[in-house]
Design a protein around this motif. Structure first.
Motif, PDB file in Angstrom:
ATOM      1  N   GLU A 230       0.819  -1.220   0.000  1.00 14.85           N
ATOM      2  CA  GLU A 230       0.000   0.000   0.000  1.00 14.85           C
ATOM      3  C   GLU A 230       0.848   1.262   0.000  1.00 14.85           C
ATOM      4  OE1 GLU A 230      -3.452   2.145   2.772  1.00 14.85           O
ATOM      5  OE2 GLU A 230      -2.866   0.048   3.127  1.00 14.85           O
ATOM      6  N   HIS A 231       2.000   1.229   0.670  1.00 15.60           N
ATOM      7  CA  HIS A 231       2.816   2.440   0.836  1.00 15.60           C
ATOM      8  C   HIS A 231       3.996   2.514  -0.121  1.00 15.60           C
ATOM      9  CE1 HIS A 231       0.753   2.177   4.836  1.00 15.60           C
ATOM     10  NE2 HIS A 231       0.620   3.479   4.597  1.00 15.60           N
ATOM     11  N   ASP A 232       4.103   1.580  -1.053  1.00 10.46           N
ATOM     12  CA  ASP A 232       5.236   1.595  -1.988  1.00 10.46           C
ATOM     13  C   ASP A 232       4.744   1.220  -3.382  1.00 10.46           C
ATOM     14  OD1 ASP A 232       7.620   1.261  -3.397  1.00 10.46           O
ATOM     15  OD2 ASP A 232       8.705   0.591  -1.616  1.00 10.46           O
ATOM     16  N   ASP A 233       4.509   2.244  -4.208  1.00  8.36           N
ATOM     17  CA  ASP A 233       4.009   2.006  -5.564  1.00  8.36           C
ATOM     18  C   ASP A 233       5.004   1.215  -6.407  1.00  8.36           C
ATOM     19  OD1 ASP A 233       1.622   3.287  -5.120  1.00  8.36           O
ATOM     20  OD2 ASP A 233       2.302   5.231  -5.876  1.00  8.36           O
ATOM     21  N   ALA A 234       6.305   1.382  -6.153  1.00  6.50           N
ATOM     22  CA  ALA A 234       7.310   0.649  -6.916  1.00  6.50           C
ATOM     23  C   ALA A 234       7.163  -0.851  -6.700  1.00  6.50           C
ATOM     24  CB  ALA A 234       8.711   1.105  -6.522  1.00  6.50           C
ATOM     25  N   ILE A 235       6.896  -1.232  -5.456  1.00 11.21           N
ATOM     26  CA  ILE A 235       6.678  -2.650  -5.155  1.00 11.21           C
ATOM     27  C   ILE A 235       5.379  -3.128  -5.774  1.00 11.21           C
ATOM     28  CG2 ILE A 235       6.176  -4.288  -3.298  1.00 11.21           C
ATOM     29  CD1 ILE A 235       8.161  -2.782  -1.560  1.00 11.21           C
ATOM     30  N   LYS A 236       4.327  -2.349  -5.599  1.00 10.60           N
ATOM     31  CA  LYS A 236       3.016  -2.723  -6.146  1.00 10.60           C
ATOM     32  C   LYS A 236       3.079  -2.928  -7.658  1.00 10.60           C
ATOM     33  CE  LYS A 236      -0.394  -0.244  -4.702  1.00 10.60           C
ATOM     34  NZ  LYS A 236      -1.329   0.904  -4.544  1.00 10.60           N
ATOM     35  N   ASN A 237       3.740  -2.004  -8.363  1.00  9.56           N
ATOM     36  CA  ASN A 237       3.806  -2.075  -9.819  1.00  9.56           C
ATOM     37  C   ASN A 237       4.714  -3.191 -10.323  1.00  9.56           C
ATOM     38  OD1 ASN A 237       2.098   0.136 -10.039  1.00  9.56           O
ATOM     39  ND2 ASN A 237       3.783   1.607 -10.067  1.00  9.56           N
ATOM     40  N   SER A 238       5.580  -3.694  -9.448  1.00 11.08           N
ATOM     41  CA  SER A 238       6.488  -4.765  -9.851  1.00 11.08           C
ATOM     42  C   SER A 238       5.999  -6.137  -9.412  1.00 11.08           C
ATOM     43  CB  SER A 238       7.890  -4.511  -9.287  1.00 11.08           C
ATOM     44  OG  SER A 238       8.430  -3.302  -9.791  1.00 11.08           O
ATOM     45  N   LEU A 239       5.186  -6.183  -8.367  1.00 14.79           N
ATOM     46  CA  LEU A 239       4.660  -7.460  -7.880  1.00 14.79           C
ATOM     47  C   LEU A 239       3.601  -8.038  -8.803  1.00 14.79           C
ATOM     48  CD1 LEU A 239       4.166  -7.091  -4.011  1.00 14.79           C
ATOM     49  CD2 LEU A 239       5.551  -8.805  -5.167  1.00 14.79           C
ATOM     50  N   PHE A 240       2.747  -7.184  -9.351  1.00 14.04           N
ATOM     51  CA  PHE A 240       1.569  -7.667 -10.072  1.00 14.04           C
ATOM     52  C   PHE A 240       1.677  -7.384 -11.574  1.00 14.04           C
ATOM     53  CE2 PHE A 240       0.230  -6.365  -5.773  1.00 14.04           C
ATOM     54  CZ  PHE A 240      -0.150  -7.611  -5.282  1.00 14.04           C
ATOM     55  N   HIS A 244      -1.078 -12.282 -12.594  1.00 17.29           N
ATOM     56  CA  HIS A 244       0.027 -12.974 -11.946  1.00 17.29           C
ATOM     57  C   HIS A 244       0.631 -12.148 -10.811  1.00 17.29           C
ATOM     58  CE1 HIS A 244      -0.136 -14.878 -15.972  1.00 17.29           C
ATOM     59  NE2 HIS A 244       0.234 -15.958 -15.310  1.00 17.29           N
ATOM     60  N   LEU A 245       1.230 -12.859  -9.886  1.00 15.43           N
ATOM     61  CA  LEU A 245       2.029 -12.271  -8.822  1.00 15.43           C
ATOM     62  C   LEU A 245       3.477 -12.688  -9.073  1.00 15.43           C
ATOM     63  CD1 LEU A 245       2.490 -10.993  -5.979  1.00 15.43           C
ATOM     64  CD2 LEU A 245       1.943 -13.235  -5.018  1.00 15.43           C
ATOM     65  N   ILE A 246       4.347 -11.713  -9.346  1.00 18.97           N
ATOM     66  CA  ILE A 246       5.760 -12.000  -9.588  1.00 18.97           C
ATOM     67  C   ILE A 246       6.499 -11.773  -8.278  1.00 18.97           C
ATOM     68  CG2 ILE A 246       7.787 -11.433 -10.961  1.00 18.97           C
ATOM     69  CD1 ILE A 246       5.906 -10.299 -13.091  1.00 18.97           C
ATOM     70  N   ILE A 255      17.361  -9.071  -1.058  1.00 21.99           N
ATOM     71  CA  ILE A 255      16.084  -9.540  -1.603  1.00 21.99           C
ATOM     72  C   ILE A 255      15.353  -8.340  -2.184  1.00 21.99           C
ATOM     73  CG2 ILE A 255      13.865 -10.596  -1.041  1.00 21.99           C
ATOM     74  CD1 ILE A 255      15.286 -11.979   1.314  1.00 21.99           C
ATOM     75  N   TYR A 256      14.990  -8.434  -3.467  1.00 25.70           N
ATOM     76  CA  TYR A 256      14.388  -7.281  -4.130  1.00 25.70           C
ATOM     77  C   TYR A 256      13.209  -7.692  -5.007  1.00 25.70           C
ATOM     78  CZ  TYR A 256      18.864  -5.245  -2.767  1.00 25.70           C
ATOM     79  OH  TYR A 256      19.943  -4.843  -2.049  1.00 25.70           O
ATOM     80  N   CYS A 257      12.271  -6.765  -5.106  1.00 24.29           N
ATOM     81  CA  CYS A 257      11.137  -6.905  -6.016  1.00 24.29           C
ATOM     82  C   CYS A 257      11.428  -6.026  -7.235  1.00 24.29           C
ATOM     83  CB  CYS A 257       9.859  -6.450  -5.314  1.00 24.29           C
ATOM     84  SG  CYS A 257       8.381  -6.573  -6.320  1.00 24.29           S
ATOM     85  N   LEU A 258      11.650  -6.661  -8.390  1.00 22.17           N
ATOM     86  CA  LEU A 258      12.046  -5.934  -9.591  1.00 22.17           C
ATOM     87  C   LEU A 258      10.978  -6.049 -10.664  1.00 22.17           C
ATOM     88  CD1 LEU A 258      15.796  -7.036  -9.780  1.00 22.17           C
ATOM     89  CD2 LEU A 258      14.801  -5.105  -8.538  1.00 22.17           C
ATOM     90  N   ASN A 259      10.894  -5.036 -11.498  1.00 20.96           N
ATOM     91  CA  ASN A 259       9.863  -5.009 -12.524  1.00 20.96           C
ATOM     92  C   ASN A 259      10.116  -6.050 -13.607  1.00 20.96           C
ATOM     93  OD1 ASN A 259       8.550  -3.743 -15.179  1.00 20.96           O
ATOM     94  ND2 ASN A 259       7.484  -2.948 -13.386  1.00 20.96           N
ATOM     95  N   LEU A 260       9.032  -6.583 -14.160  1.00 17.86           N
ATOM     96  CA  LEU A 260       9.120  -7.614 -15.195  1.00 17.86           C
ATOM     97  C   LEU A 260       9.900  -7.136 -16.422  1.00 17.86           C
ATOM     98  CD1 LEU A 260       8.301 -10.378 -16.359  1.00 17.86           C
ATOM     99  CD2 LEU A 260       6.119  -9.343 -17.048  1.00 17.86           C
TER     100      LEU A 260
END
Length: 370
Positions: A230-240, A244-246, A255-260
């Motif tokens: 909810e508080h991090d658009d970068a994570i939100k836009n890269s997770l979904f 699908h959930l990446i 450990i990082y959540c990176l964009n597709l």
């Protein structure tokens, strides 16, 4: 919030929209609208560079579509590199972001090429286009490190099933459960593979329930995870991505959540490097007579190109296309909603016929079902 449009052929419509950027005047107006007070000479120069990049990218796409797997990753890599550079000159006027196009930002040394492509490593540098893409989506910039083809392939949504069957390992992608409120599920071979992701799960507030009867892990987010999203658009836009959930992944430095887009770009560019500089190795990797990964590689090329173009389109035009199709649930719902009306129409016709001709045909069911 990203807008959506219905399409019978999303990829065709995406390519048609991107062709607009082949026109220098269109690029000029796009940049001028973004930077109304920008320096005129810079806007003119950027519009010329961007439109030239899109024209070249389109030619490479056409050539790649007419080539086979032995060479088309190289052509696609040229296309994606041009698309990325064109996008950069449309979105930025400052040299700080444009400087990343002076270097590939990765390499594959002969010592890193194994007999199995999954074990082959790519050396990622802190420069070049991959770093630009990470900055574009406000992701963490990775330090110089080795990244395996297996890691990249595990992050691509539409090939998760074939990845599982090829490697006998979990992909790092979960699918949305149809008609659920944000629940996801993924295949996993055994519980040990889930334990290996424990650190990632704890970092991002992910919890799961494992059904050992069908080897399916049901995934959701605890309060920590929900707040993080909810508080991090970068994570939100890269997770979904679509349905699908990446999931985040573990790299050498964290450990990082990176964009597709990062994964798709680096994978296609690395394929292209193998084609160009190690043709004999590449032919072994894609030969179905000797390679266990040939089908996975072939599918990943088309999927990664399509996903890259979809994300490029979203970034430039702030909307995406959704394929016009019915899933099983929608079909059942249409039938369910329409059935009473159909039944009422039948009883009305029978009743009208009886009155008109003095007949007494029985009704098949009570009148006025709704």
């Amino acid at each position: 919030m990203l807008n959506t449009k219905i399409s019978n052929n999303p990829l065709k419509d995406i390519l048609a929209d991107l062709q607009l950027f082949q026109q220098t005047n269109y690029c000029y107006n796009y940049i001028k609208n973004k930077y109304p007070d920008g320096e005129e000479t810079k806007i003119l120069y950027s519009s010329e560079v961007a439109s030239a990049c899109f024209r070249q990218a389109n030619e490479f796409i056409i050539s790649a579509q007419n080539a086979n797997l032995s060479t088309n990753p190289l052509l696609y890599s040229y296309a994606l590199n041009n698309f990325a550079k064109g996008m950069a000159y449309l979105l930025y006027l400052d040299e700080e972001m444009l400087k990343y196009f002076k270097d590939h930002g990765f390499c594959i040394s002969d010592n890193n090429i194994k007999d199995n492509i999954l074990e082959t490593n790519i050396t990622l540098k802190q420069s070049g286009v991959p770093t630009f893409i990470l900055k574009l989506f406000n992701n963490t910039v990775l330090k110089k490190q080795e990244i395996s083809f297996e890691l990249l392939l595990s992050q691509i949504p539409e090939i998760s099933d074939i990845f599982n069957k090829t490697t006998l390992k979990m992909s790092n992608v979960a699918k949305r459960v149809p008609n659920s409120k944000g629940d996801f599920e993924m295949y996993c071979g055994d519980f040990k593979q889930i334990e290996q992701r424990k650190e990632i799960s704890e970092e991002y507030g992910i919890h799961g329930t494992y059904d050992d009867r069908i080897n399916i892990l049901h995934i959701g987010f605890n309060m920590k995870g929900k707040e993080k999203i909810e508080h991090d658009d970068a994570i939100k836009n890269s997770l979904f991505y679509n349905e699908h959930l990446i999931l985040p992944n573990k790299f050498e430095d964290g450990i990082y959540c990176l964009n597709l887009m990062f994964y798709c770009y680096l994978l296609i560019m690395s394929y292209g490097m193998l084609v160009r500089y190690n043709a004999h190795k590449w032919e072994n990797f894609i030969d179905p007579k000797i390679s266990k990964e040939s089908t996975l590689i072939a599918m990943s090329v088309d999927v990664c190109v399509n996903d890259f173009l979809t994300l490029l389109h979203q970034k430039l035009l702030s909307y995406t296309y959704i394929e016009d199709k019915y899933d099983d649930y929608n079909v059942k719902k249409v039938i369910q909603d329409s059935t009473p009306q159909i039944m009422n129409n039948i009883t009305s016709k029978i009743t009208h016929y009886n009155l008109q001709y003095g007949e007494h045909y029985p009704l098949p069911w009570p009148n006025k079902m709704r």
